[in-house]
Design a protein around this motif. Structure first.
Motif, PDB file in Angstrom:
ATOM      1  N   THR A   1      -7.331  -5.514   3.804  1.00 44.52           N
ATOM      2  CA  THR A   1      -6.120  -4.704   3.828  1.00 44.52           C
ATOM      3  C   THR A   1      -6.454  -3.239   4.012  1.00 44.52           C
ATOM      4  N   HIS A   2      -7.551  -2.877   3.429  1.00 45.69           N
ATOM      5  CA  HIS A   2      -7.929  -1.470   3.590  1.00 45.69           C
ATOM      6  C   HIS A   2      -8.200  -1.165   5.055  1.00 45.69           C
TER       7      HIS A   2
ATOM      8  N   LYS B   1       3.388   0.648   2.941  1.00 47.51           N
ATOM      9  CA  LYS B   1       2.984  -0.348   3.916  1.00 47.51           C
ATOM     10  C   LYS B   1       2.916  -1.722   3.256  1.00 47.51           C
TER      11      LYS B   1
ATOM     12  N   ILE C   1       0.858  -1.183   0.000  1.00 40.77           N
ATOM     13  CA  ILE C   1       0.000   0.000   0.000  1.00 40.77           C
ATOM     14  C   ILE C   1       0.890   1.228   0.000  1.00 40.77           C
TER      15      ILE C   1
ATOM     16  N   LEU D   1      -5.290  -0.415   7.452  1.00 43.47           N
ATOM     17  CA  LEU D   1      -4.684   0.922   7.453  1.00 43.47           C
ATOM     18  C   LEU D   1      -5.026   1.665   8.737  1.00 43.47           C
TER      19      LEU D   1
ATOM     20  N   LEU E   1       0.812   4.179  14.788  1.00 45.89           N
ATOM     21  CA  LEU E   1       1.978   4.944  14.332  1.00 45.89           C
ATOM     22  C   LEU E   1       2.630   5.762  15.443  1.00 45.89           C
TER      23      LEU E   1
ATOM     24  N   ARG F   1       2.147   5.238   0.002  1.00 47.15           N
ATOM     25  CA  ARG F   1       2.257   6.231   1.047  1.00 47.15           C
ATOM     26  C   ARG F   1       0.929   6.943   1.292  1.00 47.15           C
ATOM     27  N   ASN F   2       0.211   7.149   0.230  1.00 47.76           N
ATOM     28  CA  ASN F   2      -1.060   7.857   0.382  1.00 47.76           C
ATOM     29  C   ASN F   2      -2.222   6.890   0.498  1.00 47.76           C
ATOM     30  N   ASN F   3      -1.919   5.719   0.977  1.00 46.51           N
ATOM     31  CA  ASN F   3      -2.945   4.728   1.281  1.00 46.51           C
ATOM     32  C   ASN F   3      -3.657   4.175   0.062  1.00 46.51           C
ATOM     33  N   SER F   4      -3.041   4.331  -1.058  1.00 43.89           N
ATOM     34  CA  SER F   4      -3.664   3.698  -2.208  1.00 43.89           C
ATOM     35  C   SER F   4      -2.928   2.392  -2.473  1.00 43.89           C
ATOM     36  N   PRO F   5      -3.661   1.433  -2.915  1.00 45.59           N
ATOM     37  CA  PRO F   5      -3.031   0.124  -3.077  1.00 45.59           C
ATOM     38  C   PRO F   5      -2.039   0.135  -4.234  1.00 45.59           C
TER      39      PRO F   5
ATOM     40  N   LEU G   1       5.930  -1.277   7.937  1.00 45.57           N
ATOM     41  CA  LEU G   1       5.924   0.071   7.355  1.00 45.57           C
ATOM     42  C   LEU G   1       7.346   0.436   6.973  1.00 45.57           C
TER      43      LEU G   1
ATOM     44  N   VAL H   1      -5.270   0.394  11.614  1.00 44.92           N
ATOM     45  CA  VAL H   1      -4.393  -0.063  12.680  1.00 44.92           C
ATOM     46  C   VAL H   1      -3.026   0.592  12.543  1.00 44.92           C
ATOM     47  N   PHE H   2      -2.572   0.648  11.315  1.00 46.22           N
ATOM     48  CA  PHE H   2      -1.299   1.340  11.079  1.00 46.22           C
ATOM     49  C   PHE H   2      -1.371   2.745  11.658  1.00 46.22           C
ATOM     50  N   GLN H   3      -2.458   3.335  11.327  1.00 46.76           N
ATOM     51  CA  GLN H   3      -2.613   4.729  11.717  1.00 46.76           C
ATOM     52  C   GLN H   3      -2.628   4.888  13.229  1.00 46.76           C
TER      53      GLN H   3
END
Lengths: 1476, 157
Positions: free
Chosen positions: B45-46, B88, B12, B49, B56, B14-18, B82, B51-53
């Motif tokens: 997977t979407h 990601k 994924i 994100l 962080l 940087r801007n959260n696009s796959p 990450l 959780v990543f957030q």
């Protein structure tokens, strides 16, 4: 989990042989629980126990009936706490085991930490006799034996409470001997006697540790329990009731409590150190064979329980965590061993049994029931339904199982987790209340977040971090232990059916039975966890409309890029704001939501099995399903049913041991299932939104949308979907977006919302085309060159395929549908077309005026698209926005691949344009492509979701339009002949080119400030038969123009200020055989006259000589004057000298002058009375600039024509002209002097730019370029001027006619100075003319003035004094001379009055003062203007005829005068004597 | 019997696009993964994100390993990584529940407090190697001068 059993309660037993407990009970209990205990162990940091509950239990031992104090400390203590009833039930049963095995399970007993002896000893004697002995026995009983035997596992302390009854001698005693000394007399006589208390102290405090273990409590006389005492107190003995002050008794109680504390801590400390020692020992044996984890576990758990019991929950938790890891390690080790050796035996750390005992039962039950159901037997007993809380440390006798090594891994894990969660819950739910559940406020669900938090804070702090920890562990537990359970079940199944030959069907059944069991277990655990962690801070009633709930999904800031290395300050601040309100709320909510999803997943699985959900999941569209079914029916009608049956058979509900799930499944109704699913989803969504996990939130919402879609509740589905597609699109999750869009489209279709439906379909199509675009890019096809249609449909990427299958988007249908909607739908063209290019080379049409441009694009969709219209908008680059639409002639059918369309315009507007917009119209669908920069962001946004974000923006396509040679043009020219007397005018030429113009309308507008066109007085110079004035000003109608038939207008104008250039706007609408056309252009022409004329008039009585000086008006541009002539009028004749014809070049510093003699015509035919007509000066000239231009252009065009490139002339010539204009002064001067033009080099002309707009196709551009180069080589020097060709038609010879007025003159004086000299005179040398005199010789002369009025015409102009011939006017003359040259004697100035024809003579004497040819002095005659006439006189000129006369003055050398001055005076020699 | 398997790898941006999402068939005989499976993984997977957030802020020290993001169900668990460029990597592991896992034990490593003690199937940090390899592969791809960064890899593949 077993919240209820989790207490921090220590047991204190009291041995109360005298039944004193009721006396102190109330007082004691009011001081419990113990507060603020501080425990400091050597290896640990200081721990504080805020409050510790103490369970006071009487010492009841069956043994004590006979053996008194025997068996102290061995009895299982029964809890008096009613809340422990559950535990006690089980506990009692297990007590038997424990007794026998107490060595192995030292930690499992809730043994007392403190033992209290309630002593009644009324006086010293009884103490000596009875009490002391009893005490001694009691003390010695356990201090020695128990502690040694059990080591310190059950370590406890003891305490003696001496209860002093009122009225007894003991009560008379002071509290201590020390205080007795100060006491009053009553005790003085007992001096030497120690008090009872002191005695006891001295007897029993003598242990190795110097602890004070004796406390005295005095009972007030009014204590109600005194009456029940046996033996009763003898009140009669009492003389002085020694009442204690409240402070004193309080002090005593404080002392007691403090002792309680220290003693309990002491025994606790002892126990902990003992446990730790044991654990250390066991741990060190870990590697030895025979080491048993279970034993170790029990031991360590003992410590944990000890911690727990005193309220050190966290320490307990740490121990459990350690145990958990230990368990995992052991299991792992076991598995590794198994793998390596294949021998499960002899594994270090002991073994677990392969399966849980219940599992066999579960499976068997399910199988039985299934069988029964299949055989149609009703009434078979239902399966057991597990209760709602599958995880609990008291569910099973886990500890016993552990001890007996009979625990399965599943159970072990479950137990461990139960314990951990219990502890955590206790921590989380507020630490004050010993895990006693706080009743949720009734309306908790209605509370807002903050209120709820406030409530929570008011009662007991809910530690959400702890709660979320429980949940986190729970999720992990459920998932991992679910697997273990499954394995467990399988093992048990295999082992139970060993040897039996499984039928295949049976095997299959078991598969799903086990599956059901596991699932229901997981579901139950999830439910349990959720229920147990329900928090006031997080209301989640299904109907609760909390502010948080209602505002989910909307107001949360979308963090589009959530993971930059540096956190966004904005978002973090926001997070903190929430966090301060309730700590850990976000996390908590998130985990809860996770858990809900987990539970939901199970429900969903069941739903799938029941066929309520498509097999592929929610997003599998039912329509497709239907289609499939239909196909089955058609082809294999019989089998279809069978299949259905089979499906029915494959799965059954047996094995579902959870009530909720059973309900869901067994109802055979989908509603229940959907309700649960929806409820869980909604709750999860709410939680996610609280946790600010927007993405997860969206995911759940997508499920919800799919659900309502599935249920055909399209309205609510749409509600969900509306915003979501955007959400996913923004971040480029194409597949999701596509799927959702597909659903969305279906919904909209069902709801008959055509407009939205179309919009969504368009979006979907855009996806499909984006996929195609990617595919092309990957193959490296980026340009439009090369037709790759054959390869186009080879591999369609997944997206497109998916899309087409699922939704069946039909381009044609969309287009047809769009007819229904009202408003046009505008879509960026780039969604479906790629590489949109407008060919920058407009073409001329052969048979008509106008242009066409080629639009090329790549159509990306598979299906054809009928486009009815293609329009291209172009705007001009300079000046005000002018836009021109170009249309394709006929509908275009788009097919995948490159499409070329010609857009055509009937409009001719020369200039440079930029393609601004392209619009494709198909019914109400508009596809727009904007090429101007401002549209760029729009495009990017629209493309956001497509993987290829940026379609390369087409370079600004600059289109240069220039008229074709054949087309209609309008030109503006300066008239070749300018008559200054007439109004200024310009000429407009309309050249219809090769058009047959049936009808035309020409409109003119001024484009120059202050310019007024006198359209009313227009004059048609050519083609006047077909032109006429229009009905409005500035509009002209034209009719029936045949090719090449020009119309020329002369258009007079006036202007407020001096113009150098004149600009006009011309528009022509015209109809030809080919239709309607339009022409527009801005024309401009320089109107400043290139020449200036000055005139100087010299009057003579009979004639007037006029000198005209012609100079350049524009200093830079030399002129060539071909002819100048002055034409006479009726009254005057004019004649010129020689040399007024030919070619004269006038430069800025070299004007030309022409002199003409003008005489009044005489004769009868001259009408005297008419106004005198002006003369006309005609100058034929050429501006050298124009000449250069014309000749170059002429050469250029003719050669261009010869080279066959005539079509470009209209384009190249104006450019050439512009380039030529940039010539410098020197160039023009040189050209004027040399009569030739040096063109310079090709490179200097910067043709490249111009060439760019010539289509390179077919080598046209190259050809032109070559030709241009050649042209410059051939024509580097062009001859100019008359030599080249005198009557060169190319060169425009202009003529200007300047009216010349003969000035009005009323009086002219002819003045003569007549030198009077006779021929005899010696003074003048007569043969010489001019007369010759010597310096200083006086010359007599006569001034003669002729007064004449011959020029006087009788009609004086305005403002002049009219005079007749006979009027006498007064004049004066004045001789003007230089004083150094002439000495004038006589009347230098004199008045005279005169009439017509009179002559006046005045004698004067002139004396020349120096030698040389001296001109006679000047004479001027002026009118004496009487003052009363106010300065207005007659016009008067002096014709001084002697102007050119001169006198030769010589120095007189013939005689000289010598003068000798005599000393004798004047008369000495009688005067000077002339010498000759 | 069945060991944990990777069932999906997603990259994924940087801007959260796959950037890329690849599923691996759990049954080898099955054809290319059905759209719905792929869709499921897209959704999963979407959602990771988030959780990543949320994690962080805890990863200030440049630690790439996000460990277990969450357990999707009994079988699937998502692990995250990450890179320092914000890309990601999510690996979904099928820990093999549905089959029959003998014992199924395994020490959940050291993540005690944070609750990150891996599932039984996968030890904490066991996936580090996988992630490193993926990252290396990605770097190699990006370093390719002919590769157009940010282009391609929309939906699947």
């Amino acid at each position: 989990m077993d919240v209820l059993s989790s207490t921090s309660k220590v047991t204190v037993t009291y041995w109360d042989p005298s039944g004193l407990f009721p006396l102190i009970q109330s007082d004691l209990c009011s001081r419990l629980p113990l507060r603020n205990l501080h425990w400091k162990a050597p290896a640990r940091p200081l721990r504080s126990i805020n409050s510790l509950h103490v369970g006071l239990t009487p010492y009841l031992s069956p043994a004590n009936q006979d053996s008194g104090f025997a068996g102290v400390g061995l009895t299982r203590v029964k809890s008096t706490d009613s809340q422990l009833s559950i535990e006690t039930g089980r506990g009692a049963k297990s007590a038997g085991h424990q007794k026998e095995r107490r060595h192995q399970i030292p930690g499992l007993r809730n043994t007392p930490y403190l033992k209290v002896f309630l002593l009644r000893c009324d006086d010293n004697d009884s103490y000596k006799n009875v009490a002391r002995k009893a005490l001694r026995e009691w003390v010695s009983e356990y201090t020695t034996s128990t502690s040694n035997e059990n080591k310190q596992h059950d370590a406890f302390e003891w305490l003696i409470i001496h209860v002093v009854l009122p009225g007894t001698p003991a009560a008379q005693q002071p509290r201590s001997s020390s205080s007795a000394s100060n006491a009053s007399g009553s005790s003085r006589w007992m001096k030497g006697n120690t008090t009872l208390l002191d005695k006891i102290r001295s007897d029993f405090n003598s242990g190795n540790n110097k602890k004070d273990r004796v406390v005295q409590i005095r009972i007030g006389p009014s204590h109600p329990a005194l009456a029940t005492l046996s033996p009763p107190v003898l009140v009669g003995n009492q003389i002085v009731p020694a009442t204690e002050s409240p402070t004193e008794s309080e002090m005593a109680w404080l002392d007691l409590i403090a002792k309680f504390k220290t003693q309990i801590l002491a025994s606790f400390d002892a126990r902990v150190s003992q446990y730790e020692e044991d654990i250390k020992e066991k741990d060190s044996q870990r590697r030895l064979p025979g080491w048993n984890f279970c034993t170790f576990f029990v031991l360590k758990e003992g410590l944990a329980r000890a911690f727990e019991s005193v309220g050190l929950v966290e320490d307990a938790l740490v121990l459990y965590d350690e145990l958990g890891f230990g368990l995992d390690a052991v299991v792992r080790g076991q598995r590794d061993k198994e793998k390596i050796e294949g021998d499960p035996e002899g594994v270090v750390g002991g073994n677990f049994i392969g399966w849980t005992r219940e599992s066999i039962k579960w499976i068997e039950q399910a199988r039985r029931r299934r069988k029964a159901r299949l055989e149609g037997r009703k009434g078979e007993e239902q399966e057991d339904v597990d209760d709602e809380t599958p995880v609990g440390s008291e569910k099973k006798p886990y500890r016993e199982l552990i001890l007996s090594n009979e625990i399965s891994l599943f159970d072990f894990k479950a137990y461990l987790f139960a314990r951990q969660s219990t502890l955590l819950l206790r921590l989380g739910k507020g630490n004050g209340m010993d895990g006693v559940e706080i009743p949720m406020p009734a309306g908790a669900s209605g509370y807002s977040l903050h209120e709820a938090a406030a409530v929570a804070a008011g009662r007991s702090e809910e530690d959400l971090t702890r709660l979320s920890e429980v949940l986190k562990r729970g999720v992990e537990f459920v998932t991992s232990v679910g697997r273990i359970l499954r394995a467990d079940l399988w093992t048990s199944y295999h082992s139970s059916t060993e040897g039996e030959m499984d039928k295949e069907q049976e095997q299959k059944d078991v598969i799903w039975i086990i599956d059901n069991i596991v699932s229901s277990w997981v579901f139950a655990v999830c439910q349990q966890l959720l229920k147990q962690t329900a928090s006031a801070s997080l209301p989640e009633g299904p109907n609760a409309s909390t502010p948080v709930g209602t505002t989910h999904s909307g107001p949360f800031p979308k963090r589009s890029s959530s993971l930059p290395p540096t956190p966004n300050p904005e978002t973090t601040s926001f997070t903190q704001a929430i966090q301060t309100s309730v700590t850990g709320l976000e996390d908590f909510a998130a985990v809860r939501a996770d858990l809900m999803l987990l539970a939901r997943g199970i429900v969903e699985t069941f739903g799938k099995r029941q066929g309520w959900v498509g097999k592929m999941g929610w997003f599998y569209l039912p329509e497709e399903h239907v289609k499939d079914a239909g196909m089955v029916e058609v082809n294999l009608a019989g089998e279809g049913d069978k299949e259905a049956e089979k499906k029915e058979e494959v799965w059954g509900v047996e094995g579902i041991r959870n009530a909720t799930l059973r309900r869901v499944v067994e109802k055979e109704e989908e509603e229940e299932f959907y309700t649960i699913f929806e409820e869980l989803s909604e709750k999860a969504m709410k939680n996610y939104s609280i946790a600010k996990r927007t993405k997860s939130c969206e995911r759940v919402e997508a499920d919800l949308a799919a659900l309502s879609f599935h249920l055909k509740d399209y309205a609510s589905s749409v509600k969900h979907l509306e915003k979501m597609t955007k959400f996913y699109a923004d971040q480029g999750w194409g597949l999701i977006e596509t799927t959702l869009l597909g659903m969305y489209a279906k919904c909209l279709k069902e709801m008959n919302r055509s407009e939205d439906y179309i919009k969504v379909l368009l979006k979907l199509l855009a996806k499909s085309s984006a996929a195609e675009r990617v595919r092309l890019r990957r193959r490296g096809v980026t340009a439009l060159d090369g037709d790759d249609r054959e390869a186009a449909s080879v591999d369609i990427s997944l997206d497109a395929q998916h899309l087409e299958e699922e939704v069946g988007v039909d381009v044609e249908r969309i287009v047809t549908l769009s007819l229904e909607i009202e408003k046009e739908i505008t879509t960026p063209m780039s969604h479906f077309w790629d590489n949109i290019i407008v060919d920058p080379y407009p073409r001329h049409l052969d048979d008509r005026d106008g242009f066409e441009v080629l639009v090329k694009m790549r159509y990306l969709l598979e299906e054809k698209l009928e486009v009815q219209k293609l329009r291209v908008r172009i705007v001009n680059t300079i000046g005000q926005m002018k836009e021109v639409w170009m249309d394709a002639l006929e509908p275009v059918t788009m097919k995948r691949g490159v499409v070329k369309v010609f857009a055509r315009s009937n409009i001719t507007i020369p200039g440079s344009y930029i393609v601004d917009k392209i619009i494709l119209i198909a019914n109400k669908l508009h596809f727009v492509h904007e090429l101007i920069a401002k549209s760029t962001p729009n495009t990017a946004l629209g493309l956001g979701s497509t993987p290829v974000a940026a379609v390369p923006i087409v370079k600004k396509t600059k289109l240069l339009f220039y008229p074709a040679p054949r087309s209609l043009v309008v030109k503006l020219e300066v008239p070749k002949q300018i008559h200054l007397e007439h109004m200024r005018a310009i000429e407009l030429v309309l050249d219809p080119g090769k058009n047959n113009v049936a009808k035309a309308e020409l409109r003119l507008r001024s484009a120059t400030a202050g310019l007024r066109l006198m359209t009313a007085s227009v004059k048609f110079l050519e083609g006047s038969d077909s032109a006429s004035m229009g009905d409005k000003s500035g509009v002209f109608a034209l009719e029936g123009l045949t090719p090449e038939k020009k119309v020329r207008f002369r258009l007079p104008y006036t202007s407020e200020n001096e113009l150098t250039e004149l600009a006009l706007k011309v528009e022509v609408d015209y109809d030809t055989d080919n239709g309607h056309f339009f022409y527009a252009d801005g024309l401009s022409v320089p109107v400043v006259l290139p020449l200036a004329v000055n005139v100087q008039d010299v009057f003579k009585p009979n004639a007037l000589f006029s000198r005209f000086q012609v100079s350049t008006a524009i200093p830079d541009v030399p002129l060539r004057i071909l002819k100048a002539s002055l034409e006479g009028s009726r009254t005057f004749g004019a004649c010129s000298g020689v040399g007024t014809e030919g070619s004269m070049v006038v430069f800025a510093k070299q004007p030309a002058s022409f002199v003409y003699k003008i005489t009044r015509k005489t004769g009868d035919d001259i009408p005297k009375d008419k106004e005198p007509q002006p003369l006309a000066l005609t100058i034929e000239y050429r501006s050298l600039d124009e000449e250069v231009q014309d000749s170059v252009v002429a050469a250029f065009s003719s050669q261009l024509e010869e080279a066959g490139l005539g079509i470009y002339s209209c384009w190249l010539v104006p450019i050439l002209t512009i380039r030529l204009r940039h010539r410098t002064v020197h160039d023009l001067e040189a050209a004027g002097l040399l009569n030739e033009v040096r063109l310079g080099k090709y490179d200097n002309y910067n043709w490249d730019e111009a060439l760019e707009s010539i289509n390179p196709a077919n080598g046209a551009r190259e050809k032109v370029e070559t030709w241009l180069k050649e042209f410059y080589e051939k024509n580097s020097i062009l001859k100019l001027g008359p030599e080249a060709s005198p009557a060169n038609p190319v060169l425009t010879t202009r003529s200007i006619i300047i009216p010349v007025d003969v000035p009005q003159l009323q009086v002219i004086h002819r003045v003569d100075i007549h030198i009077l000299c006779d021929t005899n005179s010696t003074t003048l040398s007569s043969p010489y003319a001019p007369p010759m005199v010597t310096v200083g010789q006086a010359i007599p002369a006569e001034l003669i003035i002729h007064h004449s009025r011959s020029w006087n015409s009788f009609d004086a102009k305005n403002g002049e004094v009219e005079i007749g011939d006979d009027d006498e006017l007064e004049f004066f003359y004045e001789i003007q001379h230089s004083l150094e040259v002439w000495l004038v004697s006589g009347r230098k100035r004199a008045h005279f009055s005169a009439k017509e024809g009179q002559v006046h003579k005045f004698p004067i004497l002139l004396v020349p003062l120096k030698a040389g040819n001296l001109l006679l002095p000047n004479v001027e005659v002026k009118q004496v203007i009487p003052i009363e006439q106010g300065g207005e006189g007659v016009s008067c000129e002096t014709d001084y005829r002697s102007n050119g006369e001169s006198v030769l003055v010589l120095a007189d050398v013939r005689s000289t005068t010598v003068r000798i001055d005599s000393p004798f005076g004047e008369d000495g020699f009688g005067g000077p004597a002339p010498v000759r | 019997m069945s060991t944990p398997k990777i069932s999906c790898i997603a990259l994924i941006g940087r801007n959260n696009s796959p950037l890329h999402l690849q599923t691996f068939p759990s049954q080898p005989q099955s054809q290319p993964p059905s759209p719905s499976t792929t869709l499921k993984y897209h959704f999963l997977t979407h959602a990771t994100l988030d959780v990543f957030q949320s994690r962080l802020p805890l990863k200030s020290n440049g630690d790439s390993d996000f460990g277990l993001l969450y357990s999707i169900d009994e079988e699937l668990a998502a692990y995250g990584w990450l890179t320092n460029t914000g890309v990601k990597i999510v690996v979904v592991v099928d820990v093999g529940g549905a089959g029959a896992v003998a014992g199924g034990g395994g020490a959940g490593g050291g993540g005690g407090g944070a609750g990150g003690g891996g599932g039984l199937g996968v030890k904490d940090g066991e996936l580090k190697g996988v992630f490193r390899a993926l990252q290396t592969a990605y770097i190699r791809l990006v370093c390719n001068p002919f590769y157009e960064l940010g282009v391609g890899g929309g939906g699947e593949g």
